[in-house]
Design a protein around this motif. Structure first.
Motif, PDB file in Angstrom:
ATOM      1  N   ALA A  77       0.837  -1.207   0.000  1.00  0.00           N
ATOM      2  CA  ALA A  77       0.000   0.000   0.000  1.00  0.00           C
ATOM      3  C   ALA A  77       0.867   1.249   0.000  1.00  0.00           C
ATOM      4  CB  ALA A  77      -0.913   0.000   1.233  1.00  0.00           C
ATOM      5  N   SER A  78       0.260   2.360  -0.365  1.00  0.00           N
ATOM      6  CA  SER A  78       0.953   3.639  -0.226  1.00  0.00           C
ATOM      7  C   SER A  78       1.016   4.016   1.244  1.00  0.00           C
ATOM      8  CB  SER A  78       0.213   4.730  -1.011  1.00  0.00           C
ATOM      9  OG  SER A  78      -1.030   5.030  -0.384  1.00  0.00           O
ATOM     10  N   ASN A  79       1.932   4.916   1.589  1.00  0.00           N
ATOM     11  CA  ASN A  79       2.050   5.363   2.979  1.00  0.00           C
ATOM     12  C   ASN A  79       0.759   6.004   3.465  1.00  0.00           C
ATOM     13  OD1 ASN A  79       4.655   4.452   3.192  1.00  0.00           O
ATOM     14  ND2 ASN A  79       5.609   6.452   2.998  1.00  0.00           N
ATOM     15  N   ASP A 106       5.259  11.683   8.769  1.00  0.00           N
ATOM     16  CA  ASP A 106       6.644  11.932   9.192  1.00  0.00           C
ATOM     17  C   ASP A 106       7.154  10.792  10.070  1.00  0.00           C
ATOM     18  OD1 ASP A 106       6.625  14.314   7.843  1.00  0.00           O
ATOM     19  OD2 ASP A 106       6.232  15.554   9.609  1.00  0.00           O
ATOM     20  N   LEU A 107       6.321  10.342  11.021  1.00  0.00           N
ATOM     21  CA  LEU A 107       6.713   9.249  11.907  1.00  0.00           C
ATOM     22  C   LEU A 107       6.919   7.964  11.124  1.00  0.00           C
ATOM     23  CD1 LEU A 107       7.183   8.139  14.757  1.00  0.00           C
ATOM     24  CD2 LEU A 107       4.697   7.812  14.947  1.00  0.00           C
ATOM     25  N   LEU A 108       6.022   7.687  10.189  1.00  0.00           N
ATOM     26  CA  LEU A 108       6.120   6.476   9.383  1.00  0.00           C
ATOM     27  C   LEU A 108       7.395   6.465   8.560  1.00  0.00           C
ATOM     28  CD1 LEU A 108       4.860   3.865   8.233  1.00  0.00           C
ATOM     29  CD2 LEU A 108       3.614   5.290   6.598  1.00  0.00           C
ATOM     30  N   MET A 109       7.731   7.590   7.943  1.00  0.00           N
ATOM     31  CA  MET A 109       8.904   7.654   7.071  1.00  0.00           C
ATOM     32  C   MET A 109      10.204   7.633   7.859  1.00  0.00           C
ATOM     33  SD  MET A 109       7.546  10.382   4.205  1.00  0.00           S
ATOM     34  CE  MET A 109       8.948  10.143   3.123  1.00  0.00           C
ATOM     35  N   LYS A 110      10.191   8.193   9.076  1.00  0.00           N
ATOM     36  CA  LYS A 110      11.423   8.269   9.870  1.00  0.00           C
ATOM     37  C   LYS A 110      11.663   7.028  10.718  1.00  0.00           C
ATOM     38  CE  LYS A 110      11.380  13.335  10.169  1.00  0.00           C
ATOM     39  NZ  LYS A 110      11.201  14.514  11.075  1.00  0.00           N
ATOM     40  N   LYS A 111      10.580   6.438  11.270  1.00  0.00           N
ATOM     41  CA  LYS A 111      10.762   5.348  12.228  1.00  0.00           C
ATOM     42  C   LYS A 111      10.088   4.040  11.827  1.00  0.00           C
ATOM     43  CE  LYS A 111      11.513   8.347  16.208  1.00  0.00           C
ATOM     44  NZ  LYS A 111      11.167   8.633  17.625  1.00  0.00           N
ATOM     45  N   GLY A 112       9.220   4.074  10.791  1.00  0.00           N
ATOM     46  CA  GLY A 112       8.656   2.834  10.298  1.00  0.00           C
ATOM     47  C   GLY A 112       7.235   2.549  10.748  1.00  0.00           C
ATOM     48  N   GLY A 165      -8.994   0.171  -3.416  1.00  0.00           N
ATOM     49  CA  GLY A 165      -7.590   0.223  -3.780  1.00  0.00           C
ATOM     50  C   GLY A 165      -6.650   0.311  -2.595  1.00  0.00           C
ATOM     51  N   HIS A 166      -5.359   0.278  -2.906  1.00  0.00           N
ATOM     52  CA  HIS A 166      -4.303   0.291  -1.895  1.00  0.00           C
ATOM     53  C   HIS A 166      -3.405   1.515  -2.014  1.00  0.00           C
ATOM     54  CE1 HIS A 166      -5.569  -3.886  -1.669  1.00  0.00           C
ATOM     55  NE2 HIS A 166      -4.856  -4.061  -0.590  1.00  0.00           N
ATOM     56  N   VAL A 167      -3.820   2.517  -2.781  1.00  0.00           N
ATOM     57  CA  VAL A 167      -2.948   3.663  -3.021  1.00  0.00           C
ATOM     58  C   VAL A 167      -3.565   4.977  -2.563  1.00  0.00           C
ATOM     59  CG1 VAL A 167      -1.704   4.990  -4.758  1.00  0.00           C
ATOM     60  CG2 VAL A 167      -1.799   2.517  -4.950  1.00  0.00           C
ATOM     61  N   VAL A 168      -4.713   5.317  -3.129  1.00  0.00           N
ATOM     62  CA  VAL A 168      -5.290   6.639  -2.881  1.00  0.00           C
ATOM     63  C   VAL A 168      -6.264   6.581  -1.709  1.00  0.00           C
ATOM     64  CG1 VAL A 168      -6.612   8.545  -3.866  1.00  0.00           C
ATOM     65  CG2 VAL A 168      -5.046   7.233  -5.308  1.00  0.00           C
ATOM     66  N   PRO A 169      -6.000   7.317  -0.629  1.00  0.00           N
ATOM     67  CA  PRO A 169      -6.933   7.337   0.509  1.00  0.00           C
ATOM     68  C   PRO A 169      -8.162   8.183   0.215  1.00  0.00           C
ATOM     69  CG  PRO A 169      -5.096   8.810   0.923  1.00  0.00           C
ATOM     70  CD  PRO A 169      -4.796   8.105  -0.372  1.00  0.00           C
ATOM     71  N   THR A 170      -9.143   8.109   1.077  1.00  0.00           N
ATOM     72  CA  THR A 170     -10.399   8.825   0.834  1.00  0.00           C
ATOM     73  C   THR A 170     -10.209  10.328   0.765  1.00  0.00           C
ATOM     74  OG1 THR A 170     -10.880   8.951   3.204  1.00  0.00           O
ATOM     75  CG2 THR A 170     -11.716   7.042   2.030  1.00  0.00           C
ATOM     76  N   ILE A 171      -9.153  10.866   1.404  1.00  0.00           N
ATOM     77  CA  ILE A 171      -8.976  12.319   1.421  1.00  0.00           C
ATOM     78  C   ILE A 171      -8.687  12.891   0.042  1.00  0.00           C
ATOM     79  CG2 ILE A 171      -8.226  12.437   3.822  1.00  0.00           C
ATOM     80  CD1 ILE A 171      -5.371  12.488   2.897  1.00  0.00           C
ATOM     81  N   TYR A 172      -8.374  12.029  -0.939  1.00  0.00           N
ATOM     82  CA  TYR A 172      -8.096  12.540  -2.285  1.00  0.00           C
ATOM     83  C   TYR A 172      -9.192  12.228  -3.298  1.00  0.00           C
ATOM     84  CZ  TYR A 172      -3.438  13.272  -0.443  1.00  0.00           C
ATOM     85  OH  TYR A 172      -2.384  13.678   0.318  1.00  0.00           O
ATOM     86  N   TRP A 173     -10.227  11.496  -2.881  1.00  0.00           N
ATOM     87  CA  TRP A 173     -11.258  11.127  -3.854  1.00  0.00           C
ATOM     88  C   TRP A 173     -11.873  12.352  -4.516  1.00  0.00           C
ATOM     89  CZ3 TRP A 173     -14.457   7.106  -0.597  1.00  0.00           C
ATOM     90  CH2 TRP A 173     -13.683   5.973  -0.416  1.00  0.00           C
ATOM     91  N   HIS A 174     -12.265  13.325  -3.680  1.00  0.00           N
ATOM     92  CA  HIS A 174     -12.953  14.486  -4.231  1.00  0.00           C
ATOM     93  C   HIS A 174     -12.040  15.291  -5.141  1.00  0.00           C
ATOM     94  CE1 HIS A 174     -10.769  16.110  -0.811  1.00  0.00           C
ATOM     95  NE2 HIS A 174     -10.979  17.334  -1.266  1.00  0.00           N
ATOM     96  N   MET A 212       4.388   7.624  -8.007  1.00  0.00           N
ATOM     97  CA  MET A 212       4.687   8.949  -7.473  1.00  0.00           C
ATOM     98  C   MET A 212       3.932   9.195  -6.173  1.00  0.00           C
ATOM     99  SD  MET A 212       4.556  12.488  -9.650  1.00  0.00           S
ATOM    100  CE  MET A 212       2.902  12.114 -10.215  1.00  0.00           C
ATOM    101  N   LEU A 213       2.640   8.824  -6.137  1.00  0.00           N
ATOM    102  CA  LEU A 213       1.851   9.008  -4.924  1.00  0.00           C
ATOM    103  C   LEU A 213       2.334   8.110  -3.800  1.00  0.00           C
ATOM    104  CD1 LEU A 213      -1.769   9.374  -6.331  1.00  0.00           C
ATOM    105  CD2 LEU A 213      -0.421  11.130  -5.205  1.00  0.00           C
ATOM    106  N   ARG A 214       2.804   6.911  -4.148  1.00  0.00           N
ATOM    107  CA  ARG A 214       3.297   5.989  -3.113  1.00  0.00           C
ATOM    108  C   ARG A 214       4.522   6.563  -2.392  1.00  0.00           C
ATOM    109  NH1 ARG A 214       2.368   1.881  -7.235  1.00  0.00           N
ATOM    110  NH2 ARG A 214       0.610   0.577  -6.659  1.00  0.00           N
ATOM    111  N   SER A 215       5.382   7.259  -3.142  1.00  0.00           N
ATOM    112  CA  SER A 215       6.674   7.664  -2.593  1.00  0.00           C
ATOM    113  C   SER A 215       6.658   9.024  -1.923  1.00  0.00           C
ATOM    114  CB  SER A 215       7.720   7.682  -3.720  1.00  0.00           C
ATOM    115  OG  SER A 215       7.365   8.644  -4.719  1.00  0.00           O
ATOM    116  N   MET A 216       5.595   9.814  -2.074  1.00  0.00           N
ATOM    117  CA  MET A 216       5.580  11.189  -1.570  1.00  0.00           C
ATOM    118  C   MET A 216       4.960  11.282  -0.188  1.00  0.00           C
ATOM    119  SD  MET A 216       4.514  13.433  -4.893  1.00  0.00           S
ATOM    120  CE  MET A 216       5.678  13.719  -6.207  1.00  0.00           C
ATOM    121  N   ASP A 217       5.324  12.349   0.528  1.00  0.00           N
ATOM    122  CA  ASP A 217       4.635  12.626   1.770  1.00  0.00           C
ATOM    123  C   ASP A 217       3.334  13.351   1.458  1.00  0.00           C
ATOM    124  OD1 ASP A 217       5.016  15.415   1.509  1.00  0.00           O
ATOM    125  OD2 ASP A 217       6.885  15.356   2.642  1.00  0.00           O
TER     126      ASP A 217
END
Length: 242
Positions: A77-79, A106-112, A165-174, A212-217
């Motif tokens: 999945a994306s972050n 930030d926490l996910l990318m820095k500490k997992g 899906g496993h990439v785009v969360p609901t906050i981007y649907w609209h 691109m969406l998977r790798s970005m904050d």
């Protein structure tokens, strides 16, 4: 808060009551019961839970840190989608606002991934709502920061894993103009106008946009989504719907 379906165990809980709580934990966190080979991997912590050696919160932490959970909800999945699922499974709601998403990202990318799950389970909100012995459940807050925050929690708590899906969360649907109410993300005009065949170059564009969406904050992703051309948004919509 909505306390329907609340299950709490204590030192006085019977073996059968703990079995019911275990069943509900899997339903909330994995969104299904474990497969046979997964039960073997979970046998030790299941035994400790059923024998009252560990409580609900400790069991949740062990389950969330396991490859069984991470294989389903993190590695493919994306972050941003993983963050959304973590809040759904362990907090019973969607992320409230972009600040919460950004802090989690930030926490996910820095500490997992395990650090993010630990932070949620150790948070003051979790302790106040669920404590150490109540199984998390889909919640309805008394107040939301916006209608969108209410809508996101409502939709997220009523969808099945992978349904959108496993990439785009609901906050981007609209922002992508997608309608996902029926369980499949489609553009409102999809039923009126058939999409043209996707060329090899178009397929490559779809993959590049998803990667691109998977790798970005979260801030980078929001800017990218907002800046996409209509053709790029259409390509991304097709990739999500595929």
């Amino acid at each position: 808060m909505n306390h329907l379906n609340t299950i709490t165990v204590s030192r006085r809980s019977s073996f059968e009551e703990r079995q019911a709580a275990l069943h509900q934990i899997y339903r909330q966190v994995l969104e299904r019961q474990p497969y046979c080979y997964e039960r073997k991997c979970l046998a030790a912590i299941e035994k400790d839970f059923l024998n009252d050696k560990i409580g609900v919160r400790r069991f949740l932490k062990e389950l969330g840190h396991s490859n069984i959970y991470l294989n389903v909800f993190y590695f493919n999945a994306s972050n941003l989608k993983f963050i959304e699922w973590c809040f759904k499974h362990f907090m019973g709601r969607a992320p409230l606002h972009q600040t919460e998403v950004q802090t989690s990202c930030d926490l996910l990318m820095k500490k997992g991934a395990t650090a993010l799950i630990t932070a949620i389970l150790d948070s003051e909100e979790y302790r106040k709502v669920f404590g150490c012995f109540t199984v998390p459940y889909p919640r309805q807050l008394q107040r939301y920061e916006s209608p969108k925050a209410y809508w996101e929690s409502h939709v997220l708590n009523h969808e099945y894993v992978g349904q959108r899906g496993h990439v785009v969360p609901t906050i981007y649907w609209h922002e992508l103009g997608l309608n996902c109410d029926a369980g499949v993300c489609r553009h409102p005009e999809a039923d009126e106008i058939l999409d043209p065949p996707v060329s090899e170059a178009g397929e490559q564009l779809q993959e590049e946009l998803l990667e691109m969406l998977r790798s970005m904050d979260v801030n980078q992703a929001r800017k990218v989504v907002a800046s996409l051309s209509p053709q790029q948004k259409a390509a991304l919509r097709r990739a999500i719907s595929a």
